[in-house]
Design a protein around this motif. Sequence first.
Motif, PDB file in Angstrom:
ATOM      1  N   ILE A  15       0.882  -1.165   0.000  1.00 46.64           N
ATOM      2  CA  ILE A  15       0.000   0.000   0.000  1.00 46.64           C
ATOM      3  C   ILE A  15       0.919   1.213   0.000  1.00 46.64           C
ATOM      4  O   ILE A  15       1.702   1.390   0.929  1.00 46.64           O
ATOM      5  CB  ILE A  15      -0.930   0.017   1.220  1.00 46.64           C
ATOM      6  N   ASP A  16       0.834   2.023  -1.059  1.00 41.92           N
ATOM      7  CA  ASP A  16       1.789   3.115  -1.173  1.00 41.92           C
ATOM      8  C   ASP A  16       1.173   4.502  -1.321  1.00 41.92           C
ATOM      9  O   ASP A  16       1.889   5.483  -1.465  1.00 41.92           O
ATOM     10  CB  ASP A  16       2.760   2.848  -2.314  1.00 41.92           C
ATOM     11  N   THR A  17      -0.167   4.583  -1.288  1.00 44.55           N
ATOM     12  CA  THR A  17      -0.830   5.885  -1.361  1.00 44.55           C
ATOM     13  C   THR A  17      -1.942   5.967  -0.315  1.00 44.55           C
ATOM     14  O   THR A  17      -2.397   4.947   0.205  1.00 44.55           O
ATOM     15  CB  THR A  17      -1.466   6.141  -2.742  1.00 44.55           C
ATOM     16  N   ILE A  18      -2.374   7.179  -0.065  1.00 42.20           N
ATOM     17  CA  ILE A  18      -3.507   7.376   0.846  1.00 42.20           C
ATOM     18  C   ILE A  18      -4.742   6.667   0.299  1.00 42.20           C
ATOM     19  O   ILE A  18      -5.479   6.018   1.040  1.00 42.20           O
ATOM     20  CB  ILE A  18      -3.780   8.881   1.061  1.00 42.20           C
ATOM     21  N   ALA A  19      -4.970   6.751  -1.013  1.00 39.71           N
ATOM     22  CA  ALA A  19      -6.138   6.082  -1.616  1.00 39.71           C
ATOM     23  C   ALA A  19      -6.091   4.578  -1.379  1.00 39.71           C
ATOM     24  O   ALA A  19      -7.117   3.960  -1.075  1.00 39.71           O
ATOM     25  CB  ALA A  19      -6.211   6.382  -3.111  1.00 39.71           C
ATOM     26  N   GLY A  20      -4.918   3.977  -1.499  1.00 37.73           N
ATOM     27  CA  GLY A  20      -4.777   2.548  -1.244  1.00 37.73           C
ATOM     28  C   GLY A  20      -5.082   2.197   0.198  1.00 37.73           C
ATOM     29  O   GLY A  20      -5.721   1.182   0.480  1.00 37.73           O
ATOM     30  N   LEU A  21      -4.646   3.043   1.120  1.00 34.33           N
ATOM     31  CA  LEU A  21      -4.926   2.807   2.539  1.00 34.33           C
ATOM     32  C   LEU A  21      -6.414   2.939   2.820  1.00 34.33           C
ATOM     33  O   LEU A  21      -6.992   2.114   3.535  1.00 34.33           O
ATOM     34  CB  LEU A  21      -4.129   3.785   3.403  1.00 34.33           C
ATOM     35  N   GLY A  38       0.534  15.730   9.992  1.00 34.57           N
ATOM     36  CA  GLY A  38       0.049  17.030  10.430  1.00 34.57           C
ATOM     37  C   GLY A  38      -0.586  17.878   9.348  1.00 34.57           C
ATOM     38  O   GLY A  38      -1.073  18.971   9.631  1.00 34.57           O
ATOM     39  N   ASP A  39      -0.607  17.400   8.110  1.00 36.60           N
ATOM     40  CA  ASP A  39      -1.198  18.156   7.010  1.00 36.60           C
ATOM     41  C   ASP A  39      -2.442  17.443   6.493  1.00 36.60           C
ATOM     42  O   ASP A  39      -2.417  16.234   6.247  1.00 36.60           O
ATOM     43  CB  ASP A  39      -0.208  18.305   5.846  1.00 36.60           C
ATOM     44  N   ILE A  40      -3.516  18.202   6.301  1.00 33.52           N
ATOM     45  CA  ILE A  40      -4.744  17.653   5.729  1.00 33.52           C
ATOM     46  C   ILE A  40      -4.466  17.242   4.282  1.00 33.52           C
ATOM     47  O   ILE A  40      -3.825  17.980   3.531  1.00 33.52           O
ATOM     48  CB  ILE A  40      -5.886  18.693   5.755  1.00 33.52           C
ATOM     49  N   VAL A  41      -4.977  16.075   3.900  1.00 32.94           N
ATOM     50  CA  VAL A  41      -4.849  15.599   2.522  1.00 32.94           C
ATOM     51  C   VAL A  41      -6.241  15.665   1.888  1.00 32.94           C
ATOM     52  O   VAL A  41      -7.118  14.877   2.243  1.00 32.94           O
ATOM     53  CB  VAL A  41      -4.318  14.153   2.461  1.00 32.94           C
ATOM     54  N   PRO A  42      -6.461  16.610   0.960  1.00 33.18           N
ATOM     55  CA  PRO A  42      -7.771  16.692   0.301  1.00 33.18           C
ATOM     56  C   PRO A  42      -8.091  15.407  -0.457  1.00 33.18           C
ATOM     57  O   PRO A  42      -7.175  14.736  -0.972  1.00 33.18           O
ATOM     58  CB  PRO A  42      -7.604  17.857  -0.684  1.00 33.18           C
ATOM     59  N   LYS A  43      -9.364  15.070  -0.528  1.00 33.27           N
ATOM     60  CA  LYS A  43      -9.784  13.839  -1.205  1.00 33.27           C
ATOM     61  C   LYS A  43      -9.265  13.788  -2.639  1.00 33.27           C
ATOM     62  O   LYS A  43      -8.874  12.733  -3.125  1.00 33.27           O
ATOM     63  CB  LYS A  43     -11.308  13.722  -1.184  1.00 33.27           C
ATOM     64  N   SER A  44      -9.208  14.930  -3.291  1.00 25.55           N
ATOM     65  CA  SER A  44      -8.732  14.980  -4.675  1.00 25.55           C
ATOM     66  C   SER A  44      -7.261  14.585  -4.799  1.00 25.55           C
ATOM     67  O   SER A  44      -6.787  14.291  -5.897  1.00 25.55           O
ATOM     68  CB  SER A  44      -8.936  16.378  -5.257  1.00 25.55           C
ATOM     69  N   GLN A  45      -6.524  14.554  -3.675  1.00 22.41           N
ATOM     70  CA  GLN A  45      -5.107  14.217  -3.710  1.00 22.41           C
ATOM     71  C   GLN A  45      -4.790  12.850  -3.085  1.00 22.41           C
ATOM     72  O   GLN A  45      -3.627  12.470  -2.992  1.00 22.41           O
ATOM     73  CB  GLN A  45      -4.304  15.304  -3.000  1.00 22.41           C
ATOM     74  N   HIS A  46      -5.813  12.107  -2.676  1.00 20.06           N
ATOM     75  CA  HIS A  46      -5.577  10.805  -2.045  1.00 20.06           C
ATOM     76  C   HIS A  46      -4.788   9.871  -2.962  1.00 20.06           C
ATOM     77  O   HIS A  46      -3.870   9.185  -2.506  1.00 20.06           O
ATOM     78  CB  HIS A  46      -6.889  10.139  -1.643  1.00 20.06           C
ATOM     79  N   ALA A  47      -5.144   9.821  -4.242  1.00 21.95           N
ATOM     80  CA  ALA A  47      -4.482   8.890  -5.162  1.00 21.95           C
ATOM     81  C   ALA A  47      -3.034   9.277  -5.444  1.00 21.95           C
ATOM     82  O   ALA A  47      -2.207   8.418  -5.745  1.00 21.95           O
ATOM     83  CB  ALA A  47      -5.258   8.800  -6.472  1.00 21.95           C
ATOM     84  N   SER A  48      -2.714  10.558  -5.330  1.00 24.49           N
ATOM     85  CA  SER A  48      -1.360  11.007  -5.658  1.00 24.49           C
ATOM     86  C   SER A  48      -0.489  11.269  -4.428  1.00 24.49           C
ATOM     87  O   SER A  48       0.672  11.649  -4.573  1.00 24.49           O
ATOM     88  CB  SER A  48      -1.426  12.274  -6.511  1.00 24.49           C
ATOM     89  N   THR A  49      -1.036  11.059  -3.231  1.00 27.36           N
ATOM     90  CA  THR A  49      -0.264  11.300  -2.017  1.00 27.36           C
ATOM     91  C   THR A  49       0.371  10.000  -1.542  1.00 27.36           C
ATOM     92  O   THR A  49      -0.324   9.067  -1.155  1.00 27.36           O
ATOM     93  CB  THR A  49      -1.157  11.893  -0.908  1.00 27.36           C
ATOM     94  N   PRO A  50       1.710   9.935  -1.586  1.00 24.39           N
ATOM     95  CA  PRO A  50       2.383   8.705  -1.178  1.00 24.39           C
ATOM     96  C   PRO A  50       2.403   8.537   0.337  1.00 24.39           C
ATOM     97  O   PRO A  50       2.306   9.508   1.088  1.00 24.39           O
ATOM     98  CB  PRO A  50       3.805   8.895  -1.708  1.00 24.39           C
ATOM     99  N   ILE A  51       2.523   7.297   0.749  1.00 17.94           N
ATOM    100  CA  ILE A  51       2.743   6.970   2.155  1.00 17.94           C
ATOM    101  C   ILE A  51       4.184   6.496   2.268  1.00 17.94           C
ATOM    102  O   ILE A  51       4.637   5.677   1.469  1.00 17.94           O
ATOM    103  CB  ILE A  51       1.791   5.857   2.631  1.00 17.94           C
ATOM    104  N   ALA A  52       4.891   7.019   3.258  1.00 12.04           N
ATOM    105  CA  ALA A  52       6.294   6.648   3.463  1.00 12.04           C
ATOM    106  C   ALA A  52       6.459   6.017   4.841  1.00 12.04           C
ATOM    107  O   ALA A  52       5.624   6.204   5.731  1.00 12.04           O
ATOM    108  CB  ALA A  52       7.183   7.878   3.331  1.00 12.04           C
ATOM    109  N   ASP A  53       7.547   5.296   5.002  1.00 16.44           N
ATOM    110  CA  ASP A  53       7.859   4.671   6.283  1.00 16.44           C
ATOM    111  C   ASP A  53       7.875   5.731   7.384  1.00 16.44           C
ATOM    112  O   ASP A  53       8.389   6.837   7.189  1.00 16.44           O
ATOM    113  CB  ASP A  53       9.215   3.982   6.183  1.00 16.44           C
ATOM    114  N   ASN A  54       7.275   5.412   8.502  1.00 14.02           N
ATOM    115  CA  ASN A  54       7.198   6.275   9.691  1.00 14.02           C
ATOM    116  C   ASN A  54       6.243   7.453   9.572  1.00 14.02           C
ATOM    117  O   ASN A  54       6.265   8.336  10.419  1.00 14.02           O
ATOM    118  CB  ASN A  54       8.594   6.762  10.112  1.00 14.02           C
ATOM    119  N   ASP A  55       5.386   7.475   8.543  1.00 10.97           N
ATOM    120  CA  ASP A  55       4.356   8.509   8.468  1.00 10.97           C
ATOM    121  C   ASP A  55       3.386   8.372   9.617  1.00 10.97           C
ATOM    122  O   ASP A  55       3.132   7.266  10.094  1.00 10.97           O
ATOM    123  CB  ASP A  55       3.562   8.412   7.156  1.00 10.97           C
ATOM    124  N   GLU A  56       2.839   9.498  10.042  1.00 10.20           N
ATOM    125  CA  GLU A  56       1.769   9.509  11.043  1.00 10.20           C
ATOM    126  C   GLU A  56       0.493   9.929  10.325  1.00 10.20           C
ATOM    127  O   GLU A  56       0.405  11.040   9.806  1.00 10.20           O
ATOM    128  CB  GLU A  56       2.115  10.472  12.179  1.00 10.20           C
TER     129      GLU A  56
END
Length: 66
Positions: A15-21, A38-56
Amino acid sequence: MNVTLNGKPLQLDQIDTIAGLVRHLGYQDKRIAVERNGDIVPKSQHASTPIADNDEIEIVVAVGGG
């Protein structure tokens, strides 16, 4: 990869994006708010926002009622 989801440790595989999660957690049809490091991720950016190791990540599900 290890992340913190709503204050609890979670290991994610493939799982490598917010949309995948969101899909993995079954929230794709829910009204949610997502915060990454700590930053809001708009729904329109879920597919393009990566998840990295140690993200909160915080996910809040809106509940209607009356």
